[in-house]
Design an enzyme around this catalytic site. Structure first.
Site, PDB file in Angstrom:
ATOM      1  N   ARG A   2     -87.559  31.340   9.721  1.00  0.00           N
ATOM      2  CA  ARG A   2     -86.530  31.856   8.800  1.00  0.00           C
ATOM      3  C   ARG A   2     -86.875  31.433   7.360  1.00  0.00           C
ATOM      4  O   ARG A   2     -85.997  31.118   6.566  1.00  0.00           O
ATOM      5  CB  ARG A   2     -85.132  31.377   9.186  1.00  0.00           C
ATOM      6  N   GLU A  47     -91.435  33.907   9.830  1.00  0.00           N
ATOM      7  CA  GLU A  47     -90.611  34.574  10.840  1.00  0.00           C
ATOM      8  C   GLU A  47     -89.245  34.820  10.215  1.00  0.00           C
ATOM      9  O   GLU A  47     -88.704  33.951   9.519  1.00  0.00           O
ATOM     10  CB  GLU A  47     -90.467  33.654  12.069  1.00  0.00           C
ATOM     11  N   LYS A  78     -82.887  41.444  16.322  1.00  0.00           N
ATOM     12  CA  LYS A  78     -81.802  40.737  17.015  1.00  0.00           C
ATOM     13  C   LYS A  78     -80.924  41.739  17.768  1.00  0.00           C
ATOM     14  O   LYS A  78     -79.834  42.098  17.309  1.00  0.00           O
ATOM     15  CB  LYS A  78     -80.981  39.953  15.989  1.00  0.00           C
TER      16      LYS A  78
HETATM   17  O1  G3P Z   1     -88.824  33.731  16.850  1.00  0.00           O
HETATM   18  C1  G3P Z   1     -88.636  32.421  17.293  1.00  0.00           C
HETATM   19  C2  G3P Z   1     -87.217  32.000  17.156  1.00  0.00           C
HETATM   20  O2  G3P Z   1     -86.772  32.381  15.885  1.00  0.00           O
HETATM   21  C3  G3P Z   1     -86.311  32.596  18.190  1.00  0.00           C
HETATM   22  O3  G3P Z   1     -85.066  32.003  18.220  1.00  0.00           O
HETATM   23  O4  G3P Z   1     -82.685  31.825  17.727  1.00  0.00           O
HETATM   24  O5  G3P Z   1     -84.309  30.931  16.099  1.00  0.00           O
HETATM   25  O6  G3P Z   1     -84.037  33.379  16.380  1.00  0.00           O
HETATM   26  P1  G3P Z   1     -83.991  32.043  17.050  1.00  0.00           P
HETATM   27 CA    CA Z   2     -85.706  34.277  15.072  1.00  0.00          CA
END
Ligand code: G3P
Ligand code: CA
Length: 251
Positions: free
Chosen positions: A8, A34, A117
């Site tokens: 993020r 990411e 998502k």
């Molecule tokens: O893409 C890896 C990770 O980001 C997945 O889980 O919940 O952080 O989006 P989350």
């Molecule tokens: Ca993610």
């Protein structure tokens, strides 16, 4: 060499999934970033992790129930004021559109992992929209699309037979290699705790695996020594420093 992706952006230090967080991860020297996308009521692609705005911004409700203009009025949640490096300029950050984020990455020349998502709401058409957005705003960017939702991955593959796709895995899946073949998936994006369940076969190697979210020094060393394809981390500077030290010690 294992790649380091900022989770993020630079989630451990800056407000997640903001342009600020992306700029800072790039400044730290990441190989890639990411981020997470959802779709607004007026069908705009926006970069935010949760299906609701409540945790990270100062509003309440589902992203899918906001028009973009109203989402853009929301300010960062007060909780970010407790971050070590907080500055009042952070308060100018807003929920970015995917287009705004792509404009940064197109210039930075790093890789990108776009997570769709779609486990709570399927956002019909989102797969084609994300692929088109990338083609329009960052056509030469090296992008991998990922999702926990297998139908989304199948739809991405149908939209673009040549795109890179990662299957997000958070529980042990027997015969994982069969999923890769059947759905033409390029990588496994693995919860770090599941590495012990992955059996290396002629169909799966460490180069097929991106692990998330790896933050502790001991875990970073472990996965760097395993030579997985990518480590996704909230603390990219930490991962980059350890990678540098391991390399220096081995030569
Ligand atoms: O893409 C890896 C990770 O980001 C997945 O889980 O919940 O952080 O989006 P989350
Ligand atoms: Ca993610």
């Amino acid at each position: 060499m294992t790649k380091v992706f900022g989770h993020r952006g630079s989630k451990g230090y800056f407000p997640e999934n903001t342009l600020l967080s992306f700029h800072e991860a790039i400044r730290a020297g990441v190989d890639g970033i990411e981020l997470d996308v959802h779709l607004t009521k007026d069908r705009q692609l926006v970069v935010i992790h949760d299906a609701t705005v409540d945790r990270t911004f100062d509003g309440s409700g589902y992203v899918k129930d906001f028009n973009l203009v109203d989402l853009k009025r929301l300010k960062l949640n007060q909780s970010f004021k407790s971050f070590t490096h907080y500055q009042s300029t952070w308060d100018l950050e807003r929920i970015p559109t995917l287009e705004e984020a792509l404009e940064i990455f197109a210039l930075a020349k790093i890789d990108l992992n776009i997570e769709l998502k779609t486990t709570q709401f399927d956002y019909p058409g989102i797969e084609e929209m994300v692929i088109s957005c990338v083609k329009q705003y960052a056509p030469s960017l090296n992008v991998i699309y990922s999702s926990f939702h297998l139908p989304t991955l199948a739809r991405l593959r149908a939209c673009d037979p040549n795109c890179n796709i990662g299957f997000l895995v958070e529980q042990p899946i027997p015969l994982l290699q069969d999923y890769l073949k059947q759905f033409q998936l390029n990588k496994i994006h693995l919860d770090k705790s599941l590495i012990k369940h992955i059996k290396m076969t002629s169909d799966i190697s460490m180069q097929d695996i991106k692990v998330w979210t790896v933050n502790k020094t001991s875990e970073l060393i472990y996965f760097l020594n395993k030579e997985v394809d990518t480590i996704i981390t909230d603390f990219p500077d930490r991962a980059l420093q350890i990678r540098h030290e391991l390399k220096a010690n081995s030569s």
